[in-house]
Every structure is written in C-alpha cells, then in structure tokens.
Design a protein around this motif. Structure first.
Motif, PDB file in Angstrom:
ATOM      1  N   PRO A  35      67.352  40.676  30.880  1.00  0.00           N
ATOM      2  CA  PRO A  35      67.762  39.309  30.536  1.00  0.00           C
ATOM      3  C   PRO A  35      66.951  38.726  29.381  1.00  0.00           C
ATOM      4  CG  PRO A  35      67.362  39.530  32.901  1.00  0.00           C
ATOM      5  CD  PRO A  35      66.835  40.766  32.254  1.00  0.00           C
ATOM      6  N   GLN A  67      64.950  35.563  28.086  1.00  0.00           N
ATOM      7  CA  GLN A  67      64.234  34.446  28.689  1.00  0.00           C
ATOM      8  C   GLN A  67      63.447  33.690  27.632  1.00  0.00           C
ATOM      9  OE1 GLN A  67      62.323  37.093  31.761  1.00  0.00           O
ATOM     10  NE2 GLN A  67      62.930  35.451  33.157  1.00  0.00           N
ATOM     11  N   ILE A  68      63.144  32.438  27.916  1.00  0.00           N
ATOM     12  CA  ILE A  68      62.332  31.636  27.010  1.00  0.00           C
ATOM     13  C   ILE A  68      60.965  32.292  26.843  1.00  0.00           C
ATOM     14  CG2 ILE A  68      61.218  29.384  26.676  1.00  0.00           C
ATOM     15  CD1 ILE A  68      63.519  28.138  28.239  1.00  0.00           C
ATOM     16  N   ASN A  87      60.559  35.096  25.038  1.00  0.00           N
ATOM     17  CA  ASN A  87      60.754  36.477  24.580  1.00  0.00           C
ATOM     18  C   ASN A  87      60.687  36.548  23.056  1.00  0.00           C
ATOM     19  OD1 ASN A  87      61.166  37.040  27.240  1.00  0.00           O
ATOM     20  ND2 ASN A  87      63.217  37.918  26.993  1.00  0.00           N
ATOM     21  N   ILE A 127      66.677  27.791  25.934  1.00  0.00           N
ATOM     22  CA  ILE A 127      68.059  28.156  26.250  1.00  0.00           C
ATOM     23  C   ILE A 127      68.810  26.842  26.424  1.00  0.00           C
ATOM     24  CG2 ILE A 127      69.613  29.282  27.882  1.00  0.00           C
ATOM     25  CD1 ILE A 127      67.328  31.205  28.558  1.00  0.00           C
ATOM     26  N   ASP A 174      67.530  29.404  33.084  1.00  0.00           N
ATOM     27  CA  ASP A 174      66.243  29.998  32.732  1.00  0.00           C
ATOM     28  C   ASP A 174      66.358  31.404  32.152  1.00  0.00           C
ATOM     29  OD1 ASP A 174      67.057  31.266  35.004  1.00  0.00           O
ATOM     30  OD2 ASP A 174      65.192  30.972  36.126  1.00  0.00           O
ATOM     31  N   LYS A 175      67.549  32.020  32.224  1.00  0.00           N
ATOM     32  CA  LYS A 175      67.723  33.356  31.651  1.00  0.00           C
ATOM     33  C   LYS A 175      69.197  33.602  31.319  1.00  0.00           C
ATOM     34  CE  LYS A 175      65.935  35.382  35.208  1.00  0.00           C
ATOM     35  NZ  LYS A 175      65.455  36.399  36.168  1.00  0.00           N
ATOM     36  N   GLN A 223      72.036  36.636  31.106  1.00  0.00           N
ATOM     37  CA  GLN A 223      72.306  37.987  31.589  1.00  0.00           C
ATOM     38  C   GLN A 223      73.250  38.732  30.639  1.00  0.00           C
ATOM     39  OE1 GLN A 223      70.629  39.092  34.073  1.00  0.00           O
ATOM     40  NE2 GLN A 223      70.020  37.310  35.288  1.00  0.00           N
TER      41      GLN A 223
END
Length: 413
Positions: free
Chosen positions: A325, A327-328, A330, A348, A364-365, A367
């Motif tokens: 995934p 994510q913030i 990354n 995001i 939060d993520k 996919q």
C-alpha cells in the motif's frame, strides 16, 4: 496516413477480445497462417465457429480461463487510417494493466453487455477515461443479438450511461449497438438494426478526428540528452536532444531553461539530420541555444511567454499499481518525461469510490488498483503543467526506490 490509438475496455465477458478479432477478421488484417492456427485451436473448444478472441488472448492463463489479463496490442490498417489497438483486462484486479494501456489512447471503446447494462467495471473504466482525459469515448452496446436487437434495450443503456458521463465530465460520447460475434455494425451496417441511423464502428474509427489531439499552442521541450562530441571537427558542438512533446519551436524564439530560469534564444534546430527553421510536436529534434548555459537531462526549454508551473509541492491523482500500500511518509522516485526526482507522500487527500463516484476522505493508505488524490513534495522544483490542461507534461509515474518497479500512475492536478 495518421494513426488512431484506441483501447477497448469493459467488464468480464463483454466481448472485448472478440470485438478486436472481428475488426481484424472482417477488415482482412489476419495472416493466413494465423487464421489457420486459430481454426485448429477453435476445433478443440467445439465452438462451431472461429473463436476470434484467440487473436488477442495470447497468454496460456488467459486462454485457459477465457479472460484477458495482460494488455494485448494489435495493429491493422485500412485505406483511410492506421490503427493501434490495446485490449485491456476486464477484471477489477487488473485495473493497473488497463490504465497502462489507456495512457496513450486517442479513443476508448467502452463495451457494455446488452443483457447486463451499466455495471461497476463500466463506471471504473469510464472513471479512468475521465481522469486520463481521453478525447473520444465510444460506448459499444455488445451482444445485441442476444436481446433480439431490441431498440429499447439500447436506448435504456444510453440513458443510464449518460448519467455516468455527466458525473465524470465525459464529452464526445458516441453510442453504437453491435454484435461482435455476428459482425453487426462492426465493419458494415447491420440490416438487423434498421432503427439505428449511425455509422458502423469501423467507419466511425476511420473518420474520428485525431490531429487536434496534439497540442500545438503550448510549447514544451524536455531535454533528454546533451550531445557533446568534442571531436576535432565538432569541437564546439553542443546540442540538446529530445522530443518536442507539444507546441512549435522556431529559430530565433526567446526561450527559458527551467527550472533554472535562464533566458536565451534558439540558435538553430536539427531534425532528421538537417537544419530546419521550425519544429512541431511530436518531432524528435536537436536544439542549439544562442548562449552557453548549463543545461542537463531533465531540464525543460519553453517559450519565455509560456511559462509552466514549477513547485516542490503539488497534488496528483494516482492509480496505485503495487501490492504494497501507499502510505503517508513513503518515499519514491517521481519521473515526468525525462525528469527524475525524489519525492515523499505528504498527504492522502481522498480515495474515489468507483460505485458511487464519491470521495472518501480520512484514508490512511491506498491499496492496489485504487484511484486517489495525494499530495507530493519533491527534493527539487518540478516543472509541470496540470494534466487537465496539458496531459503530456502532467503525466508522471512513481517508482519504488528499492526495486525500481513502477508503483503508481500520476495525473498532476
């Protein structure tokens, strides 16, 4: 002749591969040995007719399951035009393959099964067409033979899809009732649907305008390579090679080298080994500048009066292509044309719900295969245009730093 690049998309078993096979078969674009091999393979399936889907479903897994997994590309031509076809997967888990095939398309054919009408994958693929700003949309209502060629079935699907098109802002939408299996309205007009007064699919593809899809009003020239032979005969030669992705460049034009912001003039232009007075997109050229300035790969040469955006922080729509995934926090490589820069995901903004076409916030993520809006921050200023105004300078990819795998397709907002 010009080239039309188009992609077929739709739900599973809507007949995308059969449609492409029918176009190739009826336009006599299949080699004899290819046709013989397909006839032999069809006998094992006991279908009774040639299985035209075998022309595009090349992977063993695809043929065993009867679905399209990879993007299959086919080429054919008529006396009027050349065509490049991308047959995209229908399954949800292969959305990333579909967006890859659609990235360079001038037109998308959205297939709808006349028995099922507008379904989730119809909306998903239409959403991707909207995000990618594909100029032309053809809604092909397939398997009309299975509903008795009923006009009211076709009209009801038109009404349902028009709601989706309006929500997504899709323009230039054309509706054609077809039967890929029987060949109705594919190459020739069907006698079974006398109520339809439009053109056949191939006739429409031959005549839809594509020349205006190249933007010649806004000029962008990303530098791909700096040519310095440094030989005895070319000791002072310094050329900047690349593809003119949009617009027109002329000798004498006042230009800026970005992101440095250095102003100079075009001294000369080379195309195909000859000096020319002007060049236009999408030609590959070598540009010589009037002044000795520091120019390297990834810099962008633009007219002084046509400045693009340049910033370290910006928002982007993204189709996530990785099983891991997003994510913030990354970190990735961001590549836009020839520019490669490190970046970090700072937020995001939302994820798009394909069913309701609404925005889901506080996520939060992201996919695999999800479509979302994110905020990125780059290590150095990125020279770009908003994808909506100039797609060729607003489309980028995210690359995993560790594996060098492309993990996301970005459309900068």
């Amino acid at each position: 002749m010009d080239i039309l690049r188009f992609i077929t998309a739709g739900s599973v078993d809507d007949g995308k591969s059969t449609l492409i096979g029918r176009l190739l078969y009826d336009s006599k674009s299949i080699m004899i040995d290819q046709l013989t091999a397909i006839q032999q393979q069809t006998k094992h399936k006991a279908v009774g007719e040639i299985d035209l889907a075998l022309l595009t479903d090349g992977l063993r897994a695809e043929r065993e399951q009867g679905i399209t997994i990879d993007v299959a590309y086919k080429y054919f031509s008529t006396p009027k035009r050349k065509f490049i076809i991308a047959d995209a997967p229908g399954h949800i888990q292969y959305t990333r393959n579909m967006i890859t095939g659609a990235s360079n398309a001038n037109l998308i054919i959205v297939l709808i099964d006349a028995r099922n009408g507008v379904v989730e994958q119809t909306r998903r693929h239409s959403l991707i067409a909207s995000i990618l700003k594909i100029p032309h949309v053809v809604v092909a209502v397939n398997k009309m033979d299975m509903v008795g060629y009923a006009e009211d079935v076709f009209n009801n699907i038109m009404i349902d899809y028009a709601v989706v098109a309006e929500k997504l802002g899709l323009k230039n939408v054309t509706y054609i009732p077809i039967s890929a299996l029987k060949g109705d309205n594919i190459v020739e007009k069907s006698t079974a649907m006398s109520w339809y007064d439009g053109s056949s699919l191939l006739s429409f593809l031959e005549n839809v305008p594509v020349r205006n899809d190249v933007n010649l009003s806004v000029t962008r020239f990303p530098v791909q390579y700096v040519i310095r032979p440094q030989g005895e005969t070319l000791h002072d030669y310094r050329g900047y090679a690349g593809k003119l992705i949009s617009g027109i460049l002329k000798v004498g034009d006042a230009v800026s080298v970005l992101p440095q912001g250095i102003n100079t003039h075009i001294a000369s232009i080379e195309h195909n080994g000859k000096n020319v007075e002007e060049a236009f997109a999408p030609q590959s050229i070598i540009v010589h500048l009037a002044d000795d300035v520091d120019v390297s790969r990834g810099n962008v040469i633009v007219p002084v009066q046509q400045q693009p955006l340049s910033d370290k922080a910006f928002s982007s729509m993204i189709c996530w292509m990785d099983t891991k995934p997003l994510q913030i926090g990354n970190r990735y490589w961001l590549q836009l044309n020839s520019t490669l820069v490190k970046c970090i995901v700072t937020n995001i903004n939302y994820v798009l719900n394909v069913d309701s076409l609404t925005k889901q916030e506080h996520i939060d993520k992201i996919q695999l295969n999800e479509i979302a809006s994110i905020t990125l921050k780059t290590a150095t200023p990125l020279v770009y245009d908003k994808y909506e105004s100039l797609p060729v300078n607003g489309a980028a990819i995210l690359i995993d730093e560790a594996t060098n795998v492309t993990v996301g397709a970005c459309m900068i907002q």
